[in-house]
Design an enzyme around this catalytic site. Sequence first.
Site, PDB file in Angstrom:
ATOM      1  N   TYR A  72     -22.506   4.122 -14.363  1.00 44.96           N
ATOM      2  CA  TYR A  72     -22.788   4.480 -15.763  1.00 44.96           C
ATOM      3  C   TYR A  72     -23.494   3.324 -16.470  1.00 44.96           C
ATOM      4  CZ  TYR A  72     -22.196   6.683 -20.319  1.00 44.96           C
ATOM      5  OH  TYR A  72     -22.438   7.269 -21.538  1.00 44.96           O
ATOM      6  N   PHE A 129     -51.112  14.760 -27.854  1.00 40.64           N
ATOM      7  CA  PHE A 129     -50.646  15.845 -26.981  1.00 40.64           C
ATOM      8  C   PHE A 129     -49.711  16.766 -27.774  1.00 40.64           C
ATOM      9  CE2 PHE A 129     -47.751  17.665 -23.777  1.00 40.64           C
ATOM     10  CZ  PHE A 129     -48.693  18.403 -23.108  1.00 40.64           C
ATOM     11  N   ASP A 130     -49.555  18.009 -27.342  1.00 34.85           N
ATOM     12  CA  ASP A 130     -48.821  18.986 -28.170  1.00 34.85           C
ATOM     13  C   ASP A 130     -47.367  18.619 -28.446  1.00 34.85           C
ATOM     14  OD1 ASP A 130     -48.591  19.559 -25.439  1.00 34.85           O
ATOM     15  OD2 ASP A 130     -48.047  21.632 -25.795  1.00 34.85           O
ATOM     16  N   ASP A 220     -49.360   6.417 -25.763  1.00 33.52           N
ATOM     17  CA  ASP A 220     -48.783   7.521 -25.004  1.00 33.52           C
ATOM     18  C   ASP A 220     -49.399   7.352 -23.617  1.00 33.52           C
ATOM     19  OD1 ASP A 220     -48.292   9.856 -23.686  1.00 33.52           O
ATOM     20  OD2 ASP A 220     -48.751  11.161 -25.376  1.00 33.52           O
ATOM     21  N   ALA A 222     -48.798   8.404 -20.358  1.00 35.96           N
ATOM     22  CA  ALA A 222     -48.541   9.272 -19.204  1.00 35.96           C
ATOM     23  C   ALA A 222     -49.512   9.025 -18.039  1.00 35.96           C
ATOM     24  CB  ALA A 222     -48.591  10.734 -19.638  1.00 35.96           C
ATOM     25  N   LYS A 263     -46.075  11.997 -14.618  1.00 29.92           N
ATOM     26  CA  LYS A 263     -47.503  11.914 -14.269  1.00 29.92           C
ATOM     27  C   LYS A 263     -47.726  10.650 -13.424  1.00 29.92           C
ATOM     28  CE  LYS A 263     -47.572  14.704 -18.038  1.00 29.92           C
ATOM     29  NZ  LYS A 263     -46.376  15.006 -18.839  1.00 29.92           N
ATOM     30  N   HIS A 455     -46.921  28.582 -27.153  1.00 28.80           N
ATOM     31  CA  HIS A 455     -47.606  28.941 -25.899  1.00 28.80           C
ATOM     32  C   HIS A 455     -46.656  29.082 -24.718  1.00 28.80           C
ATOM     33  CE1 HIS A 455     -47.352  24.595 -26.078  1.00 28.80           C
ATOM     34  NE2 HIS A 455     -47.492  24.538 -24.771  1.00 28.80           N
TER      35      HIS A 455
HETATM   36  N1  F0G Z   1     -48.019  12.898 -23.522  1.00 26.35           N
HETATM   37  C1  F0G Z   1     -48.986  13.420 -22.757  1.00 26.35           C
HETATM   38  C2  F0G Z   1     -50.363  12.854 -22.827  1.00 26.35           C
HETATM   39  C3  F0G Z   1     -48.702  14.492 -21.918  1.00 26.35           C
HETATM   40  O1  F0G Z   1     -49.679  15.014 -21.178  1.00 26.35           O
HETATM   41  C4  F0G Z   1     -47.376  14.994 -21.865  1.00 26.35           C
HETATM   42  C5  F0G Z   1     -47.030  16.119 -21.021  1.00 26.35           C
HETATM   43  C6  F0G Z   1     -46.394  14.406 -22.677  1.00 26.35           C
HETATM   44  C7  F0G Z   1     -46.759  13.349 -23.490  1.00 26.35           C
HETATM   45  C8  F0G Z   1     -44.971  14.902 -22.689  1.00 26.35           C
HETATM   46  O2  F0G Z   1     -44.329  14.516 -21.540  1.00 26.35           O
HETATM   47  O3  F0G Z   1     -43.762  16.673 -20.387  1.00 26.35           O
HETATM   48  O4  F0G Z   1     -42.669  14.529 -19.755  1.00 26.35           O
HETATM   49  O5  F0G Z   1     -42.124  15.621 -21.889  1.00 26.35           O
HETATM   50  N2  F0G Z   1     -47.870  16.840 -20.453  1.00 26.35           N
HETATM   51  C9  F0G Z   1     -47.634  17.903 -19.523  1.00 26.35           C
HETATM   52  C10 F0G Z   1     -48.935  18.561 -19.210  1.00 26.35           C
HETATM   53  C11 F0G Z   1     -46.576  18.845 -19.897  1.00 26.35           C
HETATM   54  O6  F0G Z   1     -48.912  19.615 -18.554  1.00 26.35           O
HETATM   55  O7  F0G Z   1     -50.002  18.040 -19.564  1.00 26.35           O
HETATM   56  P1  F0G Z   1     -43.155  15.400 -20.863  1.00 26.35           P
END
Ligand code: F0G
Length: 464
Positions: A72, A129-130, A220, A222, A263, A455
């Site tokens: 833990y 990102f969304d 960000d 990823a 990613k 979506h």
């Molecule tokens: N930032 C970026 C640039 C992303 O592409 C994603 C996720 C996230 C943040 C959020 O990360 O999914 O680990 O919570 N992108 C995926 C995609 C879902 O299909 O592009 P997460």
Amino acid sequence: MELPWAEPYRMKTIEPIRRSTREDRDAWIREARYNLFNLRSERVYVDLLTDSGTGAMSSAQWAEMMLGDESYAGASSYYKLKATIEELLGFEHFLPCHQGRAAENVLFSALIGVGDAGAGKVVPGNSHFDTTKGHIEFRKAHAIDCTIAEAFDTQAEHPFKGNVDLGKLEAVYEAHPREDVPVCILTVTCNSSGGQPVSMENIKDVSSLCRKYGVPLFFDSARFAENAYFIKTREPGYEDKGIREIVREMFSYADGMTMSSKKDGIVNIGGFVAFRDKALWQKASTFNIMFEGFNTYGGMAGRDMGALSVGLKEACELDYLTARVGQVAYLGRLLTGYGIAVQRPYGGHAIFVDAKRLLPAMPREEFIAQTLGVELYKEAGIRGVEIGTLLADRDPETGEERYPALELLRLAIPRRTYTNAHMDYVAAALANVKERAASIKRGYRIVSEAPIMRHFTVELEPAE
Ligand code: F0G
């Protein structure tokens, strides 16, 4: 003759996938309410829905899974990950989270606040990102897109379409008092504009502008390794530098980062948020403990932190990146050869098909990119994802549709998972859809939708 590149790995385990008939797929997609997220994965032959969490781990990563320490507190797997983050990215303080959006939740809780704390506040960046935008709007703040204009013309050739327009960013800083701009988010590579990179020069300029106005800059991150690869191959002065050296320089301009490890961490689940400032890390750790878990595991199992500590390093190997980005470009070249317009230049993790150019007869009210995605699935069992009006969501204040500049079908390529023969198959299928494009005139209308990030769950029916 110059030798072509080949993948710097071979296969030890395989996972069968199966083809289906056109009749099967017509029924399955109807049953899924024309939403590709609702399909069972065994009904998909080549799954290009996302490159997130869908990559193949290496034998070294699987070995780390067995070594995972599930204590833990104070697990050795945590310290392995901590050492990798410090060595590779240069951040001393971090919090493990279950994925990228969780990292955003923890960071924004500390920087913007919780509940409606964001009312009146703005968060500038390059096409957030969304989920990032979702977390900003959930707190009643506004995400302001400062991406350069070239990013919105798929055919414009620009090596760094993820770049921030410094004039737009400065205008945001001039128009809002410092306390209303809690953070600036730079997404590397920029997913929403097509997996397009941000140049080191732009990173530096954004960083100095943020410093000038006293606004913290977070990346960000990823797809940070893919961004570094593009800097190496496209930006003068970086051709002889190593990927790790470039990565260190990129992050040296940031105050911190959020990471979706699914990613460029090449793991199936995980994320983290990292900080330069210990006081901010401390503030954020309260939210991490509440939402994710205690600081030395957060949202992750020990074994997953171990695998991530290895995956982050593997993602920074030049041979891997050459094969990875090379495979994306391979699909891009095939599609271009078939006369299909895609975002140029080819991005790092996906090819983005310009759906408006492919289906010119369709009205935008009937979801052009979604329609193309459904057609590609029906044609060959391939699953892409809509980056268009459905994803853009309605305006949270007016409830009106927000039609984005581009209607894109994203074909995201999982890391180390498919071969170029799969890419040949995908390209041929899309060429077949293009052949009958003139007959695709009508799309879909919404039967039901969620108030935010619709979506994922939206249900559709044919418009005619
Ligand atoms: N930032 C970026 C640039 C992303 O592409 C994603 C996720 C996230 C943040 C959020 O990360 O999914 O680990 O919570 N992108 C995926 C995609 C879902 O299909 O592009 P997460």
